[in-house]
Design a protein around this motif. Sequence first.
Motif, PDB file in Angstrom:
ATOM      1  N   ALA A 139       0.666  -1.147  -0.071  1.00 48.91           N
ATOM      2  CA  ALA A 139      -0.017  -0.178  -0.093  1.00 48.91           C
ATOM      3  C   ALA A 139       0.791   1.194  -0.043  1.00 48.91           C
ATOM      4  CB  ALA A 139      -1.043  -0.071   1.319  1.00 48.91           C
ATOM      5  N   GLY A 140       1.772   1.160   0.796  1.00 48.88           N
ATOM      6  CA  GLY A 140       2.637   2.353   0.715  1.00 48.88           C
ATOM      7  C   GLY A 140       3.542   2.547  -0.420  1.00 48.88           C
ATOM      8  N   THR A 141       3.842   1.416  -1.073  1.00 51.52           N
ATOM      9  CA  THR A 141       4.649   1.570  -2.433  1.00 51.52           C
ATOM     10  C   THR A 141       3.746   2.084  -3.347  1.00 51.52           C
ATOM     11  OG1 THR A 141       6.121  -0.499  -1.505  1.00 51.52           O
ATOM     12  CG2 THR A 141       5.932  -0.060  -3.965  1.00 51.52           C
ATOM     13  N   ARG A 142       2.580   1.939  -3.371  1.00 55.84           N
ATOM     14  CA  ARG A 142       1.611   2.410  -4.381  1.00 55.84           C
ATOM     15  C   ARG A 142       1.852   3.873  -4.298  1.00 55.84           C
ATOM     16  NH1 ARG A 142      -1.515  -1.669  -2.903  1.00 55.84           N
ATOM     17  NH2 ARG A 142      -3.107  -0.157  -1.898  1.00 55.84           N
ATOM     18  N   LEU A 143       1.759   4.408  -3.100  1.00 55.88           N
ATOM     19  CA  LEU A 143       1.820   5.933  -2.982  1.00 55.88           C
ATOM     20  C   LEU A 143       3.233   6.397  -3.130  1.00 55.88           C
ATOM     21  CD1 LEU A 143      -0.095   6.204   0.636  1.00 55.88           C
ATOM     22  CD2 LEU A 143      -0.925   6.565  -1.561  1.00 55.88           C
ATOM     23  N   LEU A 144       4.122   5.806  -2.895  1.00 58.28           N
ATOM     24  CA  LEU A 144       5.433   6.034  -3.409  1.00 58.28           C
ATOM     25  C   LEU A 144       5.705   6.270  -4.996  1.00 58.28           C
ATOM     26  CD1 LEU A 144       8.493   7.091  -2.631  1.00 58.28           C
ATOM     27  CD2 LEU A 144       8.957   4.196  -2.771  1.00 58.28           C
ATOM     28  N   VAL A 145       5.102   5.119  -5.562  1.00 61.99           N
ATOM     29  CA  VAL A 145       5.273   5.325  -7.087  1.00 61.99           C
ATOM     30  C   VAL A 145       4.446   6.308  -7.552  1.00 61.99           C
ATOM     31  CG1 VAL A 145       4.615   3.612  -8.973  1.00 61.99           C
ATOM     32  CG2 VAL A 145       5.781   2.676  -7.032  1.00 61.99           C
ATOM     33  N   ARG A 146       3.395   6.721  -7.087  1.00 62.60           N
ATOM     34  CA  ARG A 146       2.518   7.702  -7.474  1.00 62.60           C
ATOM     35  C   ARG A 146       3.353   8.938  -7.433  1.00 62.60           C
ATOM     36  NH1 ARG A 146      -1.665  10.590  -4.878  1.00 62.60           N
ATOM     37  NH2 ARG A 146      -2.888  11.858  -6.555  1.00 62.60           N
ATOM     38  N   ALA A 147       3.936   8.978  -6.176  1.00 60.06           N
ATOM     39  CA  ALA A 147       4.878  10.411  -6.009  1.00 60.06           C
ATOM     40  C   ALA A 147       5.783  10.263  -7.098  1.00 60.06           C
ATOM     41  CB  ALA A 147       5.220  10.584  -4.586  1.00 60.06           C
ATOM     42  N   GLN A 148       6.730   9.291  -7.308  1.00 59.68           N
ATOM     43  CA  GLN A 148       7.776   9.137  -8.210  1.00 59.68           C
ATOM     44  C   GLN A 148       7.308   9.486  -9.655  1.00 59.68           C
ATOM     45  OE1 GLN A 148       8.952   5.223  -7.025  1.00 59.68           O
ATOM     46  NE2 GLN A 148      10.577   5.842  -6.192  1.00 59.68           N
ATOM     47  N   GLU A 149       6.057   8.901  -9.928  1.00 60.97           N
ATOM     48  CA  GLU A 149       5.457   9.161 -11.336  1.00 60.97           C
ATOM     49  C   GLU A 149       5.334  10.679 -11.549  1.00 60.97           C
ATOM     50  OE1 GLU A 149       2.339   6.350 -11.616  1.00 60.97           O
ATOM     51  OE2 GLU A 149       3.691   4.817 -12.169  1.00 60.97           O
ATOM     52  N   GLN A 150       4.880  11.213 -10.515  1.00 64.05           N
ATOM     53  CA  GLN A 150       4.599  12.777 -10.560  1.00 64.05           C
ATOM     54  C   GLN A 150       5.962  13.628 -10.448  1.00 64.05           C
ATOM     55  OE1 GLN A 150       1.519  14.097 -10.994  1.00 64.05           O
ATOM     56  NE2 GLN A 150       1.168  12.063 -11.951  1.00 64.05           N
ATOM     57  N   GLY A 151       7.118  12.806 -10.242  1.00 63.95           N
ATOM     58  CA  GLY A 151       8.417  13.717 -10.063  1.00 63.95           C
ATOM     59  C   GLY A 151       8.502  14.438  -8.930  1.00 63.95           C
ATOM     60  N   VAL A 152       7.819  13.881  -7.582  1.00 66.20           N
ATOM     61  CA  VAL A 152       7.945  14.506  -6.157  1.00 66.20           C
ATOM     62  C   VAL A 152       8.730  13.615  -5.269  1.00 66.20           C
ATOM     63  CG1 VAL A 152       5.909  16.196  -6.713  1.00 66.20           C
ATOM     64  CG2 VAL A 152       5.481  13.962  -5.656  1.00 66.20           C
ATOM     65  N   ALA A 153       8.770  12.499  -5.799  1.00 66.34           N
ATOM     66  CA  ALA A 153       9.660  11.506  -4.973  1.00 66.34           C
ATOM     67  C   ALA A 153      10.874  11.243  -5.577  1.00 66.34           C
ATOM     68  CB  ALA A 153       8.817  10.488  -4.225  1.00 66.34           C
ATOM     69  N   ARG A 154      11.896  10.985  -4.747  1.00 63.94           N
ATOM     70  CA  ARG A 154      13.156  10.192  -5.162  1.00 63.94           C
ATOM     71  C   ARG A 154      12.872   9.103  -6.088  1.00 63.94           C
ATOM     72  NH1 ARG A 154      17.913  10.803  -1.154  1.00 63.94           N
ATOM     73  NH2 ARG A 154      18.727   9.165  -2.594  1.00 63.94           N
ATOM     74  N   ALA A 155      13.533   8.772  -7.309  1.00 65.14           N
ATOM     75  CA  ALA A 155      13.362   7.764  -7.884  1.00 65.14           C
ATOM     76  C   ALA A 155      14.128   6.630  -7.608  1.00 65.14           C
ATOM     77  CB  ALA A 155      13.670   8.190  -9.456  1.00 65.14           C
ATOM     78  N   ASP A 156      14.965   6.826  -6.843  1.00 59.71           N
ATOM     79  CA  ASP A 156      16.151   5.523  -6.194  1.00 59.71           C
ATOM     80  C   ASP A 156      15.533   4.981  -5.065  1.00 59.71           C
ATOM     81  OD1 ASP A 156      16.389   7.972  -4.504  1.00 59.71           O
ATOM     82  OD2 ASP A 156      18.658   7.333  -4.533  1.00 59.71           O
TER      83      ASP A 156
END
Length: 182
Positions: free
Chosen positions: A124-141
């Motif tokens: 569940a947390g990973t889905r939120l992280l991936v969404r933030a990464q896709e929007q360019g607001v979270a580190r991709a690494d």
Amino acid sequence: MRADARKNYDHLLTVAREVVTEQGADASLRDIARKAGVGMGTLYRHFPKREVLLEALLRVSFDELTARAGELEGSASPAQALTSWLREAVTVAHRYRGAIDSMVAAIADTESALHASCQTMRAAGTRLLVRAQEQGVARADLDGTDLFGLLGALAWLRDQPALAPRADHLFDVIAGAILTRD
């Protein structure tokens, strides 16, 4: 499950939640049984290992965190959704002081009673992280394992009396390190 057995199970969970919240994940099983007014045999019949009891206690909270992640996935701000969920997850992990050790170990241990619940919460947390990464607001690494590790570290910080007063500040530092912009 028979009605009387279900009643004992529910009562044991209620008492265990109180005791574990007060004393931490290493609370005495004997104290839980005594406070619930049942024998150790009844406790062990329902919860043959401490980990099984922890899983029953945490499952409700983990299910709520999973549902909360689903709600947050639709929010306008992926960064706020991720940090809100992470803050709520840290609060849950801290509520059961000392459980974070079992949670972290359970991710890798498929035989653990906690494994499935921890995996579901991490997903569940990973889905939120991936969404933030896709929007360019979270580190991709970062990945879900990293996020789960950071959750564990933040919960551990809250468990430390000397660091607890700085826990909110340290949460903000870590959240700032996860996010690339807000």
